[in-house]
Design a protein around this motif. Sequence first.
Motif, PDB file in Angstrom:
ATOM      1  N   ALA A 290       0.833  -1.204   0.000  1.00 27.07           N
ATOM      2  CA  ALA A 290       0.000   0.000   0.000  1.00 27.07           C
ATOM      3  C   ALA A 290       0.869   1.255   0.000  1.00 27.07           C
ATOM      4  O   ALA A 290       1.972   1.272   0.553  1.00 27.07           O
ATOM      5  N   ASP A 291       0.376   2.316  -0.634  1.00 28.93           N
ATOM      6  CA  ASP A 291       1.051   3.611  -0.593  1.00 28.93           C
ATOM      7  C   ASP A 291       0.798   4.271   0.763  1.00 28.93           C
ATOM      8  O   ASP A 291      -0.236   4.062   1.388  1.00 28.93           O
ATOM      9  N   ALA A 292       1.747   5.071   1.201  1.00 29.35           N
ATOM     10  CA  ALA A 292       1.612   5.817   2.454  1.00 29.35           C
ATOM     11  C   ALA A 292       1.578   7.304   2.142  1.00 29.35           C
ATOM     12  O   ALA A 292       2.226   7.762   1.197  1.00 29.35           O
ATOM     13  N   HIS A 293       0.823   8.049   2.922  1.00 29.89           N
ATOM     14  CA  HIS A 293       0.678   9.494   2.691  1.00 29.89           C
ATOM     15  C   HIS A 293       1.016  10.248   3.977  1.00 29.89           C
ATOM     16  O   HIS A 293       0.541   9.905   5.061  1.00 29.89           O
ATOM     17  N   TYR A 294       1.841  11.283   3.829  1.00 29.97           N
ATOM     18  CA  TYR A 294       2.271  12.072   4.982  1.00 29.97           C
ATOM     19  C   TYR A 294       2.190  13.559   4.650  1.00 29.97           C
ATOM     20  O   TYR A 294       2.224  13.953   3.483  1.00 29.97           O
TER      21      TYR A 294
ATOM     22  N   LEU B 259       5.827  15.118  -2.818  1.00 28.04           N
ATOM     23  CA  LEU B 259       7.016  14.380  -3.217  1.00 28.04           C
ATOM     24  C   LEU B 259       6.706  12.884  -3.174  1.00 28.04           C
ATOM     25  O   LEU B 259       6.042  12.406  -2.251  1.00 28.04           O
ATOM     26  N   ARG B 260       7.203  12.156  -4.160  1.00 30.05           N
ATOM     27  CA  ARG B 260       7.000  10.704  -4.215  1.00 30.05           C
ATOM     28  C   ARG B 260       8.297   9.993  -3.860  1.00 30.05           C
ATOM     29  O   ARG B 260       9.319  10.183  -4.519  1.00 30.05           O
ATOM     30  N   LEU B 261       8.263   9.180  -2.822  1.00 27.39           N
ATOM     31  CA  LEU B 261       9.426   8.404  -2.407  1.00 27.39           C
ATOM     32  C   LEU B 261       9.160   6.947  -2.780  1.00 27.39           C
ATOM     33  O   LEU B 261       8.378   6.249  -2.116  1.00 27.39           O
ATOM     34  N   ARG B 262       9.778   6.508  -3.850  1.00 28.16           N
ATOM     35  CA  ARG B 262       9.509   5.157  -4.356  1.00 28.16           C
ATOM     36  C   ARG B 262       9.974   4.085  -3.364  1.00 28.16           C
ATOM     37  O   ARG B 262      11.076   4.146  -2.827  1.00 28.16           O
ATOM     38  N   GLY B 263       9.097   3.094  -3.164  1.00 30.01           N
ATOM     39  CA  GLY B 263       9.429   1.960  -2.324  1.00 30.01           C
ATOM     40  C   GLY B 263       9.455   2.237  -0.842  1.00 30.01           C
ATOM     41  O   GLY B 263       9.909   1.402  -0.058  1.00 30.01           O
TER      42      GLY B 263
ATOM     43  N   TYR C 229       4.031   9.213  -0.263  1.00 25.23           N
ATOM     44  CA  TYR C 229       3.733  10.522  -0.825  1.00 25.23           C
ATOM     45  C   TYR C 229       3.743  11.544   0.315  1.00 25.23           C
ATOM     46  O   TYR C 229       2.996  11.409   1.293  1.00 25.23           O
ATOM     47  N   VAL C 230       4.611  12.548   0.187  1.00 28.21           N
ATOM     48  CA  VAL C 230       4.776  13.546   1.241  1.00 28.21           C
ATOM     49  C   VAL C 230       4.337  14.906   0.702  1.00 28.21           C
ATOM     50  O   VAL C 230       4.943  15.439  -0.236  1.00 28.21           O
ATOM     51  N   THR C 231       3.273  15.452   1.273  1.00 28.82           N
ATOM     52  CA  THR C 231       2.770  16.757   0.846  1.00 28.82           C
ATOM     53  C   THR C 231       3.362  17.843   1.741  1.00 28.82           C
ATOM     54  O   THR C 231       3.280  17.756   2.973  1.00 28.82           O
TER      55      THR C 231
END
Length: 310
Positions: A136-140, A179-183, A198-200
């Motif tokens: 799953a993707d994570a969002h911060y 910003l997208r941090l892969r993996g 994904y860091v906003t």
Amino acid sequence: MSDDPYQVLGVAKSASVEEIKKAYRKIAKESHPDLHPGDAAAEARFKAAAAAFDLLKDPEKRARFDRGEIDASGEERRRERTYYRDFAEEPGNPYRQGPRYETHGDDADIFAEFLRQQAGHRGGGFGRRDFHARGADAHYALEVPFLEAATGGSMRITLPDGSDLEVKIPKGASDGQTLRLRGKGGPGYGDGGAGDAYVTLSIQPHPVFSRAGDDILMTLPITLDEAVLGAKVEVPTIDGPVKVTIPKGATSGQVLRLRGRGVAAGGRTTGDQRIELKVAMPREVDDDLARFMEEWRKSHGYDPRKGVTA
């Protein structure tokens, strides 16, 4: 909680990008896990808002969602799948003449993928017994100091499990940028890769500087004598202080420009620093200054409001 990203953010389907960004930032500040440790409901609301913002801020994804081509998670919408319809004709299927088992929505996608891998290639019967899925993707959300956003840097996010995640802030980062941090998201299943993080970014205001694109703006107070006689004064910039010449006869509202002293973001022309002058009177007008100005007014008086009419 609703799966509709518009309802999650509390905006209308006709909302502008700025309205969507404002709604997301409000929820992020109210529900961020760092502000509500152990509050599962706040964390869920924050994650849902981050996912909704990630979809709606992208014009292409938003249009595809509005047309019903993708779901709220950004995945392609698929027709309902059934075991009987998709796999009944597979050679070696022990349930070939059996009853029809239906699944719906996300569960159907996972179940169908599992059965495909179990069935193997056509004619091969039941083969592989493992299941693979991407994590799953994570969002911060991350609050970034003004100077870090302008000049770039590195910050760390503390994760719910106590570990931390390094986030490299690019030069010229903007408010609301993701910003997208892969993996760096959740772990995958089997041979499935990890999800992404994904860091906003939320850029904090600065007491002296503000930004207009890649230009840095500031207001510089100068004394009465500096305005009349001119002077060389020290002025702060995002890269450190520099000397600036105040011209004779400077006035409030006059703008000085320092070429190349703005944001130097990769792939873009370096911005400038614009300095707006503001004449600041002394805290007290003493007798010497008052007498001087009275005499000066008698022979040099002028009307700066001439020509200004209602």
